[in-house]
Scaffold this motif. Structure first.
Motif, short mmCIF file in Angstrom:
data_model
loop_
_atom_site.label_atom_id
_atom_site.label_comp_id
_atom_site.label_asym_id
_atom_site.label_seq_id
_atom_site.Cartn_x
_atom_site.Cartn_y
_atom_site.Cartn_z
N ASP A 208 4.81 -4.57 10.27
CA ASP A 208 6.08 -4.85 10.40
C ASP A 208 6.21 -5.15 11.93
OD1 ASP A 208 6.91 -4.03 7.68
OD2 ASP A 208 7.21 -2.30 8.37
N ASN A 209 5.02 -5.31 12.36
CA ASN A 209 5.04 -5.53 14.06
C ASN A 209 4.86 -6.90 14.14
OD1 ASN A 209 5.46 -2.66 14.67
ND2 ASN A 209 3.30 -2.32 14.13
N PHE A 210 5.81 -7.23 15.17
CA PHE A 210 5.69 -8.82 15.47
C PHE A 210 4.97 -8.68 17.04
CE2 PHE A 210 9.37 -8.47 13.05
CZ PHE A 210 9.22 -9.59 12.00
N CYS A 211 4.02 -9.56 17.25
CA CYS A 211 3.07 -9.19 18.43
C CYS A 211 3.21 -10.47 19.31
CB CYS A 211 1.75 -9.07 17.97
SG CYS A 211 1.19 -7.77 17.05
N GLN A 212 3.05 -10.44 20.60
CA GLN A 212 3.03 -11.52 21.55
C GLN A 212 1.95 -11.35 22.40
OE1 GLN A 212 6.97 -11.36 23.23
NE2 GLN A 212 7.61 -13.21 22.00
N LEU A 213 1.11 -12.21 22.74
CA LEU A 213 -0.19 -12.38 23.74
C LEU A 213 0.14 -12.82 25.11
CD1 LEU A 213 -3.05 -11.00 23.57
CD2 LEU A 213 -3.77 -13.48 23.06
N TYR A 214 0.12 -12.22 26.05
CA TYR A 214 0.16 -12.95 27.41
C TYR A 214 -1.42 -12.65 28.08
CZ TYR A 214 5.12 -12.49 26.33
OH TYR A 214 6.12 -12.32 25.36
#
Length: 819
Positions: A208-214
């Motif tokens: 259920d987790n939406f991930c963003q990568l920086y």
């Protein structure tokens, strides 16, 4: 679509190590880092140098992958066998959000003939994965030795604890996920194992987790200057600069679910320099065509000069932040938080989209050999380690003794041992405490909280107060409260011997000292014959088996049988003036001005009573009452100290009354108390609010401060300009001064609390929150209107606990109605 089994890069977990499909060997460690906001500038420098030295121990073609997890969690209350106030505290803090932290370091050794991976050749995109080199026992042994040296060097710094990860830690068990499973499914080590779908198309989604990568992967996006520490403006003042680790804004201070990955690729230094020399020559030949090439040539030249002249180790590095949420609407907020955190480092954030799956995949522990090298930049170990997260959250003590305080960042409740654990670990040599705080700083409130905690841990507590600060707590724990008023004067009975008690030498000596203090002035000497006569009188008085031992019956014994004995022995006038003694003591006999003082018929068993308050506000300037009362107080505590079992904790707390006690010739006693109380499992506490009191009193200077290894300071902003005096007197370091001056400067507006600084012998210094439930607040309050309200409710409902519970409920109802 591929299944995880098809592409999973870890071949095997055995011998507490990971073997990848490419033949990479990996050994993992869990690190316990220093606590946030506790390191000095020098300690940051030392820790940074430790990392640099540790990296130099790693063999060429190895990778250091440091992975810091910061996961939103909630405090789970324990409603076991709790007291009324402890239960209220648990209920108050239940589900308090905080950011849990754990830190892993994975060391990976690549085969010598490895093939460099790029975004286009990640194992995630390959159809077939086969090991390029079989592992050998010799290779593993050499690498394990290097990893062991790396671990030892970190631990020798004294700043970090390192534990090697076992097979179960790496691969997990049937009931607990290992680090591989934790990373794949974004779960905690305490969670039950669970399988989740992983979607890599149109962004990374795990369950259920939406991930963003920086990422920080290009030199032009990096800050111009780096260092081991950074100034934290929220806690700094004009005169004190408060330090945190350089990477703390993207570590514990970034308030969202995130993993901070830090990669260092240690290659063959000579080969790297050779490649850079070739690059410089290439740029040199192209510099005439473009200014960018000329700038690139100069930058490469500077890099090479630094590498050779300063013997620096050239490496490749990459840093990224994987942030996630299960609420898609929060993604924008997370993006703003991460961008703001990176901006604090003067770095330019870059959100990865196309290359994000490959970078995320390489973050799997043991798979850093599969990292796309086109997303790294050339640097030195000295600069790269500045980007390491160096700190973790505050930790609770495992000791049964202590006080509940709050984590400075989130308010999460912590158990803090200020007495036993520091002595056991050699940090302190005594349990004594010195508490300093100006009026209104929360000093009495904190002290109430401390005493309540120790009382619930079965301590015997004697309090000497001059401001009615502990009346509420004393009533709550059903203690003895001695105070003086015209209609109810203070009353004792030092002659009383309770059931099961014995009239030992110590009791006799304390009564003799009191009689002599009543009879003689301070500057009058006591003849040996007078001392012996009073000893004889006391002995014969108790031998006569008085019906009720008190001053009245003792005076009657002196006036009657003992007077006759003295008269017959013909020593009455020559060596012992009994008439003078009877005349001086007459005011304490029935019918006299002070006949109430030494003839109490209740509250007699002071030895076994665990909470006793002597409130001296109305008599602190009285020339007769005050010296007598202080003698009785000291006798009470010494009796507890010597007669109670060794394993029973004894505490004496002297509030502002110590000034009056010191004036009345009790200075030597205070010195004795502070030096010897440790031997009887005891602790002496002194509370004061005025700087001048500390500076002007030699008693405090020599006896109290020098023999109090625990120093507790409340908000000192009132004394900011005079603080150098306090700093010198208390032996406070510059690091501790920055901590003290940071108190209450950036408090969380959602909660009501004040901060407190605690130093254990200058070796361990922390700032905590003193945050309590409303039930505790109403028990401790020193506001006269609030104390009156508690008394009125107690009178109305007949029980103080019920009174406080109703007050809190009314508060809650009023707040709810207003909302």
């Amino acid at each position: 679509m591929k299944s995880a089994e098809q592409v999973f890069p870890i071949y095997k977990v055995e011998h507490d190590a990971l073997v990848s499909m490419q033949g990479d060997l990996s050994i993992g460690f869990e690190l316990i880092l220093p606590e946030l906001f506790t390191l000095s500038n020098d300690e940051y420098m030392n820790f940074h140098q430790t990392w640099v030295k540790a990296i130099k121990l790693l063999p060429k073609n190895s990778i250091l992958h440091k992975q810091d997890w910061f996961v939103e969690d909630q405090y789970q209350a324990s409603f076991g066998d709790k007291t009324f106030l402890s239960h209220a505290s648990e209920r108050f803090f239940n589900e308090r959000p905080y950011l849990a932290h754990r830190c892993y370091v994975i060391l990976t050794k690549k085969p010598d003939n490895f093939k460099t991976v790029t975004s286009a050749s990640s194992s995630l995109l390959r159809k077939h994965i086969t090991p390029s080199e079989a592992t050998s026992a010799e290779l593993f042994r050499d690498f394990a030795d290097s990893a062991g040296q790396f671990k030892r060097l970190l631990e020798d710094s004294g700043l970090v604890r390192v534990r090697r990860l076992s097979n179960n830690d790496l691969a997990g068990t049937l009931v607990a996920p290992g680090v591989l499973e934790q990373y794949c499914f974004l779960v905690s080590a305490d969670d039950e194992p669970i399988l989740k779908d992983i979607h890599l198309k149109d962004g990374i989604r795990i369950g259920d987790n939406f991930c963003q990568l920086y990422t920080l992967a290009e030199a032009e996006h990096l800050p111009g200057l780096v260092g081991p520490r950074i100034t934290y403006d929220r806690y700094s003042t004009d005169k004190t600069k408060f330090s945190t680790g350089f990477a703390s804004p993207i570590g514990a201070l970034l308030n969202c679910n995130h993993i901070y990955n830090q990669y260092l690729f240690i290659e063959d230094g000579a080969k790297t320099l050779k490649k850079l020399e070739a690059k410089k020559l290439r740029l040199q030949s192209l510099s005439a065509y473009s200014r960018e090439n000329a700038i690139g040539r100069d930058a490469t030249q500077e890099f090479l000069n630094e590498a050779i002249s300063q013997q620096r180790q050239p490496i490749k590095a990459h840093f990224n932040i994987l942030a996630w949420t299960d609420d898609k609407t929060e993604l924008k907020d997370i993006r703003n938080k991460v961008s703001s955190a990176l901006a604090q480092l003067d770095a330019q954030p870059k959100q990865e989209t196309d290359g994000a799956p490959q970078i995320w995949w390489a973050g799997l522990p043991g798979n850093s050999g599969n990292f796309p090298m086109n997303d790294t930049f050339d640097t030195f170990a000295e600069q790269a380690t500045c980007f390491f997260n160096l700190e973790t959250n505050y930790r609770s003590s495992l000791s049964p003794c202590g006080i509940r305080l709050g984590d400075r960042l989130s308010g999460k409740p912590l158990h803090v041992d200020l007495s036993d654990e520091p002595m056991k670990n050699g940090i302190t040599t005594n349990r004594n405490k010195f508490i300093l705080g100006p009026s209104g700083s929360g000093k009495s409130f904190f002290t109430n909280h401390l005493l309540r905690s120790y009382y619930e841990q079965d301590a015997h507590i004697v309090l000497v107060d001059v401001g009615h600060s502990y009346e509420g707590l004393c009533e709550f724990v059903d203690g003895y409260y001695f105070t003086y008023s015209e209609d109810n004067p203070i009353s004792f009975n030092p002659f009383y011997v309770g059931a099961g008690d014995v009239l030992d030498t110590e009791k006799r000596e304390s009564i003799k000292a009191m009689i002599l203090a009543l009879w003689k002035k301070e500057d009058e000497g006591v003849l040996r014959s007078e001392y012996i006569a009073i000893s004889d009188a006391l002995f014969n008085y108790y031998e006569s088996n008085p019906e009720f031992a008190c001053f009245n019956s003792f005076y009657e014994f002196l006036k009657g049988p003992f007077y006759e004995t003295m008269k017959n022995s013909r020593v009455k006038d020559q060596h012992f003036d009994i008439d003078n003694l009877l005349f001086v003591l007459k005011p304490y006999y029935k019918g006299g001005e002070y006949d109430y003082l030494l003839n109490a018929t209740e509250n007699l068993d002071l030895l076994h009573r665990r909470f006793i308050v002597f409130e001296l506000d109305n008599i602190k300037d009285h020339p007769i009452l005050f010296p007598v009362v202080t003698l009785i107080i000291m006798e009470t505590f010494v009796s507890k100290m010597r007669k109670l079992p060794k394993e029973t904790r004894k505490m004496i707390l002297i509030e502002e009354a110590w000034k009056a006690i010191a004036r009345e010739g009790m200075a030597e006693y205070i010195k004795y108390l502070f030096k010897t109380v440790r031997k009887y499992f005891g602790e002496a506490l002194v509370v004061t609010q005025d700087i001048e009191d500390i500076i002007s009193s030699p008693v405090v200077k020599q006896a109290i401060i020098n023999n109090s290894d625990c120093k507790i300071l409340l908000d000192q902003r009132k004394y900011q300009n005079d603080f150098p005096k306090i700093q010198q007197l208390l032996g406070i370091t510059d690091k501790e001064t920055a901590l003290i001056m940071s108190m209450n400067r950036a408090n969380d507006e959602r909660y009501r609390y004040k901060e407190v600084f605690i130093s254990l012998n200058g070796q361990l210094s922390r700032v905590y929150r003193t945050e309590v439930s409303r039930e505790e607040y109403w028990t401790y309050t020193t506001e006269s209107a609030e104390k009156a309200k508690v008394k009125a409710y107690k009178k109305k409902y007949g029980d103080i606990r019920k009174a406080i519970a109703i007050l809190v409920q009314e508060e809650h109802d009023t707040k709810h109605t207003a909302a």
